[in-house]
Write a protein that holds these residues in place. Structure first.
Motif, short mmCIF file in Angstrom:
data_model
loop_
_atom_site.label_atom_id
_atom_site.label_comp_id
_atom_site.label_asym_id
_atom_site.label_seq_id
_atom_site.Cartn_x
_atom_site.Cartn_y
_atom_site.Cartn_z
N LEU A 36 87.02 17.43 15.42
CA LEU A 36 86.08 16.69 14.64
C LEU A 36 85.96 16.82 13.04
O LEU A 36 86.07 18.04 12.56
CB LEU A 36 84.66 16.89 15.28
N GLY A 37 86.25 15.91 12.34
CA GLY A 37 86.19 15.81 10.84
C GLY A 37 86.33 14.54 10.24
O GLY A 37 86.72 13.65 10.74
N PRO A 38 86.13 14.66 8.87
CA PRO A 38 86.15 13.37 7.95
C PRO A 38 87.78 12.93 8.15
O PRO A 38 88.54 13.38 8.27
CB PRO A 38 85.57 13.55 6.65
N ASN A 39 87.70 11.73 7.59
CA ASN A 39 89.27 11.03 7.27
C ASN A 39 89.75 11.75 6.20
O ASN A 39 89.17 12.25 5.37
CB ASN A 39 89.07 9.53 6.78
N GLY A 40 90.99 12.02 6.61
CA GLY A 40 91.96 13.04 5.71
C GLY A 40 91.76 14.43 5.95
O GLY A 40 92.29 15.34 5.07
N ALA A 41 90.99 14.81 7.09
CA ALA A 41 90.77 16.34 7.25
C ALA A 41 92.05 16.84 7.96
O ALA A 41 92.24 18.12 7.88
CB ALA A 41 89.43 16.36 8.34
N GLY A 42 92.99 16.26 8.39
CA GLY A 42 94.22 16.85 9.08
C GLY A 42 94.22 16.57 10.87
O GLY A 42 95.02 17.34 11.27
N LYS A 43 93.37 15.90 11.03
CA LYS A 43 93.29 15.60 12.51
C LYS A 43 94.50 14.92 13.39
O LYS A 43 95.21 15.37 14.04
CB LYS A 43 92.03 14.87 13.01
N SER A 44 95.08 13.94 12.57
CA SER A 44 96.10 13.07 12.82
C SER A 44 97.47 14.22 13.06
O SER A 44 98.25 14.07 13.80
CB SER A 44 96.25 11.82 12.23
N THR A 45 97.60 14.66 11.77
CA THR A 45 98.55 15.58 11.49
C THR A 45 98.74 16.85 12.61
O THR A 45 99.85 17.14 13.32
CB THR A 45 98.63 16.22 10.29
N ASN A 210 89.66 19.62 5.33
CA ASN A 210 90.54 19.86 4.43
C ASN A 210 91.77 20.76 5.03
O ASN A 210 92.28 21.71 4.66
CB ASN A 210 90.15 20.70 3.26
N GLY A 211 91.99 20.35 6.37
CA GLY A 211 93.19 21.13 6.95
C GLY A 211 92.85 22.60 7.43
O GLY A 211 93.83 22.97 8.13
N VAL A 303 76.82 19.00 8.98
CA VAL A 303 76.53 19.04 7.47
C VAL A 303 76.24 20.39 7.02
O VAL A 303 76.68 20.81 6.00
CB VAL A 303 75.12 17.99 7.21
N ARG A 304 75.51 21.38 7.75
CA ARG A 304 75.34 22.63 7.43
C ARG A 304 76.50 23.58 7.38
O ARG A 304 76.67 24.36 6.46
CB ARG A 304 74.30 23.34 8.47
N VAL A 305 77.37 23.31 8.24
CA VAL A 305 78.60 24.18 8.58
C VAL A 305 79.56 23.69 7.32
O VAL A 305 80.25 24.59 6.91
CB VAL A 305 79.21 24.16 9.89
N THR A 306 79.83 22.54 7.24
CA THR A 306 81.06 22.25 6.23
C THR A 306 80.66 21.86 5.04
O THR A 306 81.39 21.87 4.09
CB THR A 306 81.82 20.58 6.87
N GLY A 307 79.07 21.68 4.77
CA GLY A 307 78.97 21.34 3.23
C GLY A 307 78.97 19.90 2.80
O GLY A 307 78.60 19.45 1.78
N ILE A 308 79.81 19.12 3.87
CA ILE A 308 79.75 17.73 3.64
C ILE A 308 78.53 17.11 3.90
O ILE A 308 77.55 17.13 4.92
CB ILE A 308 80.64 17.13 4.76
N GLY A 311 74.43 12.33 3.58
CA GLY A 311 74.73 10.81 3.02
C GLY A 311 75.99 10.21 3.21
O GLY A 311 76.28 9.28 3.41
N ASP A 312 77.17 11.22 3.06
CA ASP A 312 78.58 10.88 3.27
C ASP A 312 78.54 10.28 4.96
O ASP A 312 79.42 9.37 5.08
CB ASP A 312 79.45 11.83 2.82
N VAL A 313 78.14 11.08 5.70
CA VAL A 313 78.06 10.83 7.13
C VAL A 313 77.41 9.38 7.42
O VAL A 313 77.93 8.65 8.23
CB VAL A 313 77.54 11.91 8.03
N SER A 314 76.23 9.19 6.99
CA SER A 314 75.34 7.87 7.20
C SER A 314 76.41 6.58 6.55
O SER A 314 76.22 5.75 7.02
CB SER A 314 74.12 8.15 6.24
N ARG A 315 77.03 6.84 5.17
CA ARG A 315 77.79 5.98 4.85
C ARG A 315 78.83 5.43 5.71
O ARG A 315 79.22 4.24 5.92
CB ARG A 315 78.18 6.06 3.47
#
Length: 324
Positions: A36-45, A210-211, A303-308, A311-315
């Motif tokens: 689990l992670g945001p777009n660009g986190a390195g999941k697909s790689t 972030n990988g 949100v607590r663990v990653t600091g993301i 609001g970013d998740v809701s968007r």
């Protein structure tokens, strides 16, 4: 307990960018595990290194007990893969696409035809069996792509963002299909940036940002820190950010976070008194459209663990049309 998937200190860079920076985790046989992670986190790689489509710069991979470090394709006969973009042929029918995939895995003609019909029926695609794949809806394409990934009945299944960009009904159908496969004993590694989807489906998840993996645990244990927390979402007709200082001063016992232009998240260790909040905002000149109590979720933990920010998740939820 035997592990079907093991990643040890995987690293992959593209030029100056470290897409994956030392990722390690394991998936037990029969487990449904979420990356689990945001777009660009390195999941697909990460998933591409595990399935042999990308060679790690460093680290080791074992799939189904097979060491794939020197031969990335050594375990491909053991796995099914559902990529984020469909790799099926638009000019072929759904039935012919499945039969072609079966032929690639060496299935006999009668076996692959019978298997294709069974999958089309099980995935709700029988009526579209003879239609060209290019004419399928996005949700139908996603279902057929999953069917193609399990055509040869693999014990291990990799899915990269299986419900991205599809409608709510199709997403629900796919989640039901995955739960069924898991119930049959299939080992599943699922990548997603939909936090609610990971919470519904997975027994364990890894937070990838972030990988790097920030946290790995069962969903149950991850939710423990937010158990007993009380959350309310207030939706206003106008910009709510201008009222934040006044809210924080009037209700110091609550935590406030702006989710978007008109929404604010209120959190407390005790029940939130919605009436006073609404009246205060109205006295400040705001028009409150909605006040909804919310169950603390894996999103709060993320949100607590990653600091993301929430609001970013809701968007991101709004971008994909709500709770798919």
């Amino acid at each position: 307990m035997r592990c079907d998937i093991e990643a040890v200190d995987l690293k992959k860079s593209f030029g100056e960018v470290a897409a994956v920076a030392g990722v390690s985790f394991s998936v037990a046989r029969g487990e449904l595990f979420g990356l689990l992670g945001p777009n660009g986190a390195g999941k697909s790689t990460t998933i591409n290194m595990l399935i042999g489509l990308a060679r790690p710069d460093a680290g080791t991979v074992r799939v189904g007990g097979v060491d794939c470090s020197k031969n990335p394709k050594a375990a491909q006969h053991l796995i099914g893969v559902v990529p984020d973009d469909s790799n099926l042929y638009p000019e072929l029918s759904g039935f012919d696409n499945l039969c072609f995939c079966g032929a690639l895995y060496g299935m006999k003609k009668a076996d692959r035809q019978a298997r294709a019909r069974d999958l089309l029926e099980g995935f709700g695609l029988s009526r579209a069996a003879d239609r060209k794949f290019g004419g399928y809806s996005k949700g139908m394409k996603r279902r057929l792509t999953i069917a193609a990934g399990i055509m040869h009945q693999p014990g291990i299944l990799f899915l990269d963002e299986p419900t991205t960009g599809i409608d709510v009904e199709s997403a629900r159908h796919i989640r039901s299909l995955l739960a069924g496969l898991h119930g049959q004993g299939t080992t599943i590694l699922l990548t997603t940036h939909y936090i609610d989807e990971a919470e519904r489906l997975c027994g364990r998840v890894a937070f990838l940002v972030n990988g790097e993996i920030i946290r790995v645990d069962t969903v149950e244990k991850l939710l423990e820190p937010v158990a007993g927390r009380h959350v309310v979402r207030l939706v206003c007709a106008d910009a709510v950010a201008r009222h934040m200082d006044a809210l924080a001063g009037a209700f110091p016992e609550y935590g406030f976070e702006v989710l978007d232009a008109g929404s604010v998240r209120v959190e407390s260790g005790a029940p939130v008194r919605v009436g006073p909040l609404v009246r205060f905002l109205e006295d400040q000149g705001a028009e409150v459209l909605e006040a909804r109590r919310m169950r603390p979720s894996l999103e709060d933990v993320f949100v607590r663990v990653t600091g993301i920010g929430a609001g970013d998740v809701s968007r991101e939820k709004e971008r994909r049309g709500g709770g798919a």
